[in-house]
Design an enzyme around this catalytic site. Structure first.
Site, PDB file in Angstrom:
ATOM      1  N   GLY A  89       0.834  -1.194   0.000  1.00  0.00           N
ATOM      2  CA  GLY A  89       0.000   0.000   0.000  1.00  0.00           C
ATOM      3  C   GLY A  89       0.870   1.246   0.000  1.00  0.00           C
ATOM      4  O   GLY A  89       2.055   1.202  -0.334  1.00  0.00           O
ATOM      5  N   ARG A  90       0.294   2.365   0.399  1.00  0.00           N
ATOM      6  CA  ARG A  90       1.044   3.616   0.384  1.00  0.00           C
ATOM      7  C   ARG A  90       1.855   3.838   1.653  1.00  0.00           C
ATOM      8  O   ARG A  90       2.739   4.690   1.673  1.00  0.00           O
ATOM      9  CB  ARG A  90       0.099   4.787   0.128  1.00  0.00           C
ATOM     10  N   GLU A  93       5.765   3.990   1.634  1.00  0.00           N
ATOM     11  CA  GLU A  93       6.301   5.181   0.986  1.00  0.00           C
ATOM     12  C   GLU A  93       6.754   6.223   2.011  1.00  0.00           C
ATOM     13  O   GLU A  93       7.796   6.851   1.850  1.00  0.00           O
ATOM     14  CB  GLU A  93       5.199   5.745   0.090  1.00  0.00           C
ATOM     15  N   CYS A 119       4.116  -6.470  -2.115  1.00  0.00           N
ATOM     16  CA  CYS A 119       3.776  -5.286  -2.894  1.00  0.00           C
ATOM     17  C   CYS A 119       4.776  -4.147  -2.635  1.00  0.00           C
ATOM     18  O   CYS A 119       5.961  -4.316  -2.843  1.00  0.00           O
ATOM     19  CB  CYS A 119       2.337  -4.889  -2.579  1.00  0.00           C
ATOM     20  N   HIS A 120       4.297  -3.004  -2.171  1.00  0.00           N
ATOM     21  CA  HIS A 120       5.166  -1.856  -1.909  1.00  0.00           C
ATOM     22  C   HIS A 120       5.982  -2.013  -0.629  1.00  0.00           C
ATOM     23  O   HIS A 120       6.779  -1.144  -0.294  1.00  0.00           O
ATOM     24  CB  HIS A 120       4.343  -0.572  -1.849  1.00  0.00           C
ATOM     25  N   TYR A 139       5.471  -5.142  -6.130  1.00  0.00           N
ATOM     26  CA  TYR A 139       4.637  -4.593  -7.185  1.00  0.00           C
ATOM     27  C   TYR A 139       5.592  -4.112  -8.281  1.00  0.00           C
ATOM     28  O   TYR A 139       6.639  -3.513  -7.978  1.00  0.00           O
ATOM     29  CB  TYR A 139       3.775  -3.444  -6.651  1.00  0.00           C
TER      30      TYR A 139
END
Length: 193
Positions: A89-90, A93, A119-120, A139
């Site tokens: 997800g975000r 980040e 993923c992320h 991802y």
């Protein structure tokens, strides 16, 4: 099977499935899972986002559930845990900007403890500098970060996972069955039908 104590580092706009599913699945089989977020206390919540694959050039994003944290990041000591889970997800980040988060990731990598990232989540592994010479899926948009961090990007189908020693990674939530099965094997957990 000996129950393990697992740390999950997450944050606002973490991917809904990539947080909820491993958290619940690992609890279901008897492991202890502490879900934490820097700057938040046990009992507080993070917002999640649902990322879906609907034929666009990248994933779509929709509001998800609120996920309740059950431990406080400031109180946890990585040395007390057997393994680490990093949802995508975000959240990765911005979590990668936190030196304490990166130190925690480094602890698990340097100690050779099992790490599951999806993923992320690879953004935390890259920023922590623990991918040199390692194979890591993520991802696809995070593939360049894996390579820039000295890792080998594993370009595998979205429903598959890969293992490199203690590191279990996957591209996105469709890989949950394979990713969690491989993580459980690395943990030494066994489920029999």
């Amino acid at each position: 099977m000996a129950a393990k104590k697992i740390l999950m580092i997450t944050g606002d706009f973490t991917e809904d499935y990539e947080t909820m599913v491993p958290f619940q699945a690992l609890l279901m089989i008897g492991h202890t899972v502490h879900a934490v977020c820097p700057g938040k206390q046990a009992g507080e919540q993070v917002k999640t986002a649902v990322h879906d694959f609907e034929g666009d050039q990248t994933y779509s994003e929709k509001p998800g559930h609120h996920f309740t944290l059950n431990a406080t990041f400031a109180d946890v000591k990585p040395a007390d845990y057997d393994a680490l889970v990093i949802p995508g997800g975000r959240a990765p980040e911005y979590l990668r900007l936190n030196p304490e988060v990166l130190a925690a990731v480094r602890h698990f990598a340097e100690a050779g403890k099992p790490i599951a990232a999806i993923c992320h989540g690879a953004q935390l592994l890259s920023a922590a500098g623990v991918l040199t010479g390692r194979s890591c899926s993520a991802y696809p948009a995070c593939g360049p970060e894996v390579v820039a961090a000295g890792g080998r990007y594993a370009d595998i189908p979205v429903d598959q996972a890969t293992v490199d020693g203690n590191l279990v990674t996957a591209p996105a939530w469709p890989a949950h069955p394979d990713w969690l099965a491989k993580f459980l094997k690395v943990l030494g957990s066994r489920i029999e039908a």
